[in-house]
Scaffold this motif. Structure first.
Motif, PDB file in Angstrom:
ATOM      1  N   CYS A  50      39.441  32.144  52.001  1.00 28.96           N
ATOM      2  CA  CYS A  50      38.517  33.267  52.176  1.00 28.96           C
ATOM      3  C   CYS A  50      37.819  33.569  50.857  1.00 28.96           C
ATOM      4  N   GLY A  52      36.230  36.699  48.281  1.00 28.76           N
ATOM      5  CA  GLY A  52      36.613  38.030  47.821  1.00 28.76           C
ATOM      6  C   GLY A  52      35.758  38.386  46.627  1.00 28.76           C
ATOM      7  N   THR A  62      38.847  41.876  49.830  1.00 27.02           N
ATOM      8  CA  THR A  62      38.582  40.819  50.795  1.00 27.02           C
ATOM      9  C   THR A  62      38.718  41.424  52.194  1.00 27.02           C
ATOM     10  N   CYS A  66      41.952  38.105  56.557  1.00 22.96           N
ATOM     11  CA  CYS A  66      42.294  36.996  55.669  1.00 22.96           C
ATOM     12  C   CYS A  66      43.789  36.940  55.378  1.00 22.96           C
ATOM     13  N   GLY A 202      35.543  37.883  53.892  1.00 28.08           N
ATOM     14  CA  GLY A 202      36.053  38.614  52.744  1.00 28.08           C
ATOM     15  C   GLY A 202      35.101  38.732  51.591  1.00 28.08           C
TER      16      GLY A 202
END
Length: 251
Positions: A50, A52, A62, A66, A202
């Motif tokens: 993911c 972030g 995020t 996730c 995210g």
């Protein structure tokens, strides 16, 4: 009719949970090397899962979904995930929004605490969050960035990519997502060939240099836009919760 809309949304989101993890950029371009220095790769034992973004010395924001990928570490300070990273931090705490029950409920947001603080540098910076609720204008130009697929079912890429997307009005968004709750932003993926895909979950929606949204979900995991709008969590709706965690450094 409301009950039908709710049923449709729940059915869609149940399927989305199986397809939402990890999203990338559609019809974007490689991010310039000295840009987007707040971007973080959220990784599990297999690698990137993911996106972030760094919001303090020791916290990354995020998406809550996730967590299903079992994040273990955060990679910062690089656009190319195929190269060794200078800054890798373990995840020592996961702060999932207390009212999160699934993608699409408006609470798909999580803070990850890093194993040690990072200091701003020429390769790592923090991004600012809204100071209060903001009203985005329809067709306002923003951007979204991430690592992953560049088309539905396509190969993974290692270079960070970025694309401009336009904000979609709440009315148009709800026409395409019946029963969609408050606390969400729609941008890209509808009426355009640009948006996010599986691998960007995210990551931030950035408007005027501020992170205003968190990549949450698209429709059926398809990225063959134009289609239904891409959906983001509205960060401004969760400022009190976020700021309390950043202040206490604990969930």
């Amino acid at each position: 009719m409301y009950a039908l809309h709710q049923f449709m949304l729940i059915h869609v989101l149940t399927c989305l949970r199986q397809n939402a993890l990890g999203s990338e950029i559609i019809n974007g371009e490689k991010a310039p090397e000295n840009s987007l220095l707040y971007m973080a790769s959220v990784q599990n034992k297999y690698g990137h899962s993911c996106g972030g973004f760094l919001v303090s010395e020791d916290f990354v924001v995020t998406a809550a979904h996730c967590d299903e990928g079992n994040p273990r570490r955060i990679v910062l300070g690089t656009h190319d995930l195929s190269k060794p990273a200078d800054t890798v931090k373990d995840v020592i705490m996961k702060c999932i929004h207390p009212y999160y029950i699934g993608v699409g409920n408006g609470n798909d947001i999580m803070l990850l605490k890093l194993s040690s603080e990072v200091q701003p540098s020429k390769s790592i910076q923090m991004i600012k969050l809204p100071s209060s609720e903001i009203k985005l204008k329809e067709n306002e130009r923003c951007l979204v960035a991430g690592w992953g697929l560049t088309k539905t079912g396509g190969p993974l890429v290692h270079q960070l990519r970025v694309v401009n997307v336009s904000v979609i009005s709440p009315e148009v968004c709800r026409e395409n997502w019946p029963g969609l709750p408050d606390g969400l932003i729609c941008a890209g993926g509808y009426g355009t060939n640009k948006g996010f895909c599986q691998g960007d979950s995210g990551g931030p929606l950035i408007c005027n240099g501020t992170a205003v949204g968190v990549v949450s979900f698209n429709k059926w995991g398809r990225c063959d836009y134009p289609d239904a709008p891409n959906v983001y969590v509205d960060i401004a709706k969760h400022l009190d919760w976020i700021n309390e965690i950043l202040k206490k450094k604990h969930c």
